[in-house]
Design a protein around this motif. Sequence first.
Motif, mmCIF file in Angstrom:
data_model
loop_
_atom_site.group_PDB
_atom_site.id
_atom_site.type_symbol
_atom_site.label_atom_id
_atom_site.label_comp_id
_atom_site.label_asym_id
_atom_site.label_seq_id
_atom_site.Cartn_x
_atom_site.Cartn_y
_atom_site.Cartn_z
ATOM 1 N N UNK B 166 0.811 -1.213 0.000
ATOM 2 C CA UNK B 166 0.000 0.000 0.000
ATOM 3 C C UNK B 166 0.850 1.272 0.000
ATOM 4 N N UNK B 167 2.069 1.157 0.494
ATOM 5 C CA UNK B 167 2.932 2.344 0.613
ATOM 6 C C UNK B 167 3.246 2.933 -0.764
ATOM 7 N N UNK B 168 2.870 4.200 -0.982
ATOM 8 C CA UNK B 168 3.076 4.791 -2.303
ATOM 9 C C UNK B 168 4.544 5.030 -2.613
ATOM 10 N N UNK B 169 5.359 5.278 -1.570
ATOM 11 C CA UNK B 169 6.769 5.538 -1.850
ATOM 12 C C UNK B 169 7.458 4.275 -2.341
ATOM 13 N N UNK B 170 6.918 3.086 -2.003
ATOM 14 C CA UNK B 170 7.475 1.852 -2.547
ATOM 15 C C UNK B 170 7.192 1.771 -4.041
ATOM 16 N N UNK B 171 6.071 2.379 -4.450
ATOM 17 C CA UNK B 171 5.651 2.281 -5.849
ATOM 18 C C UNK B 171 6.187 3.457 -6.670
ATOM 19 N N UNK B 172 7.466 3.774 -6.439
ATOM 20 C CA UNK B 172 8.060 4.932 -7.125
ATOM 21 C C UNK B 172 7.996 4.781 -8.645
ATOM 22 N N UNK B 173 8.031 3.543 -9.135
ATOM 23 C CA UNK B 173 8.081 3.337 -10.578
ATOM 24 C C UNK B 173 6.768 3.700 -11.260
ATOM 25 N N UNK B 174 5.709 3.932 -10.442
ATOM 26 C CA UNK B 174 4.443 4.345 -11.054
ATOM 27 C C UNK B 174 4.392 5.835 -11.268
#
Lengths: 297, 333
Positions: B166-174
């Motif tokens: 859920x963490x958005x910072x983990x999904x930096x590639x988006x």
Amino acid sequence: MAVSHPDGLSARPWVGETLLPRLPRLRKSSAADAPADHWQSADGSRPLLEIRGVSRSFGHVRALHEVDIDLREGEILGIVGDNGAGKSTLMKIIAGTVRPDAGHLTMNGEPVSVATALAARRLGIEMIYQDLALFDNLDVAANIFIGREHTRWLPLLLGFLEKRRMHKEAAELLKRLNIQIGSTRQPVGVLSGGQRQMVAIARAVAFEKNVKVLLMDEPSAALGATESETVLELIREIRSHGLSIVIISHRIPEVLSLADRVVVMKRGERVATLDAGSTTVEECVNQIVAGEAGAAA
Amino acid sequence: MTAVGAQAGRPASRNNPYWLVRQVGRGLLAQNVLLALALVFLVLYLTLNLEFFFTSTNLLTILRYSSVTFVVSVGFTLVLIGGGLDLSIGQGMMIVGVVSGNLHLAGVPLAWSFILGVLTGVAIGLVNGLLITKLRINPLIATLAMLFVLWGTGFLVTKGRSQRIRDDSFKFARQSLWGIPVPVFFLVAAAVVALVALNTTKAGRHLFAVGGNPEAARQAAMNVDRFRLGMYAIGGLFTGVAGVMLVSQQGLVAPNSGMNREFWVATAVFLGGASLSGGKGSILGTLLGVVFVTTLANGLVQLAVVPEWALIINGVALILAVAFDQRPKGGYR
């Protein structure tokens, strides 16, 4: 690495064969006696490279047996013989890619070890194999400098190639050796057989200060008449720079015209050493076919 | 040094008046030029037949998806140039994602979960390299075995379940930076690093040498085995980075995220001019290959073609690419 038989004996010939004709030579080839041999050249100077009592077996096959050969400074020595006579094994032993079961080498009178190809190269012995060991996908300059590239800024493999400098030096080298190759930027894969051979030679002698002995396995085997003449011319040119050259070849007339002396090998033994200037092709062939080890001069 | 289209060197007969004509002819026949032309035709066709193909949104989507594939393809290309092969890249990416994602879910700081993920990729590459250089296992077999081992491990560790992050910072590639998707920056960085390393350093030169003629490399006093070990580790590094990009883009730790990726990568890289026989290949060619394969997939989806067709078309493209690589110099008889 000595190969032993199941019964514990080493892969040497049976006693009768070793004892009878060559008892004196057996003694001579032991390390202690090596300096006092009769192969010393006429002017009293020692040969550049002395090979003494070198033997090597592969399983039960005796590839080389008690071979003594001298290589003088600045000479071209031809090695001829039938298939399986031990020519290539001998070359590989000098080049350090095959280790002998027995025997030793001296260079300028000093005993030397050529246990690895690198050790041989450090001594100034370079070998050009029949397959030339060129990189078809790299250009001429890259082939000449492979493993010894000029680099800057970073150490070791990270170093940046000084391509312009290498192309310039490669072109100079080719010019000095009188080798006609259009551009050092051509991939070696598009060159003709003779050009490839000449690139291999140029690479072997590129760092001339170090190289003293050049070993060549069938330098003209795959070449046409014109091309092989060009390659032979290059070999003479290199000799004039002071190198000693050993050449294996099947073309007897070619060897006689090129070499100073010719060693004839048969079944792993040296059967004759002939003076190329005063030997006929017939005599040479006769020795290859009918030579006897005991009769060697 | 030009690596690809090596045949396009300068012929000795430059006095020939048709020299230039012939050079241009050869240039047109170079694999990369053909591939670029094919890409142009593909884009033209899709633009004419699809309303929303040639839009900035769609093109950026293609670029975004190309990026992950490209980064792992760079590693694959390097390994191929050095005379090796790595089929475990797809499952390697999956494992990297599983490691990164699970570390993150377990509360490990973001940077560390990414770094450890990338290092997992390097470790996989090292093991591949050791299997191939020490145990003398054929690269195809060694990395195929690795593929199965990683695949099974992934399912064991995740118990076959996908887990959302859920963490958005983990999904930096988006995310996007200045309107450009973040993965595209990775694509550019990977391309620049690989281009410079391959074409201007001693390591790059030796990679071509080791792949082109390993026996000659040995005679030139190179340590071929140690070199190849390093090569597989660097290939693993690119797998690691691509794996992190993938898990970040999907926001999902999924044990099936690596499936069949090696086939798409292989198609792209072989289309780009690399060869199984080693010593051949280029970063530019691989970039073209990846964009081509991604564009094709994107277009086929929009054309509502059954996905199975994508497989068939890729298979045919792969055969064409390899046949082109194997073509005899004097023409077919």
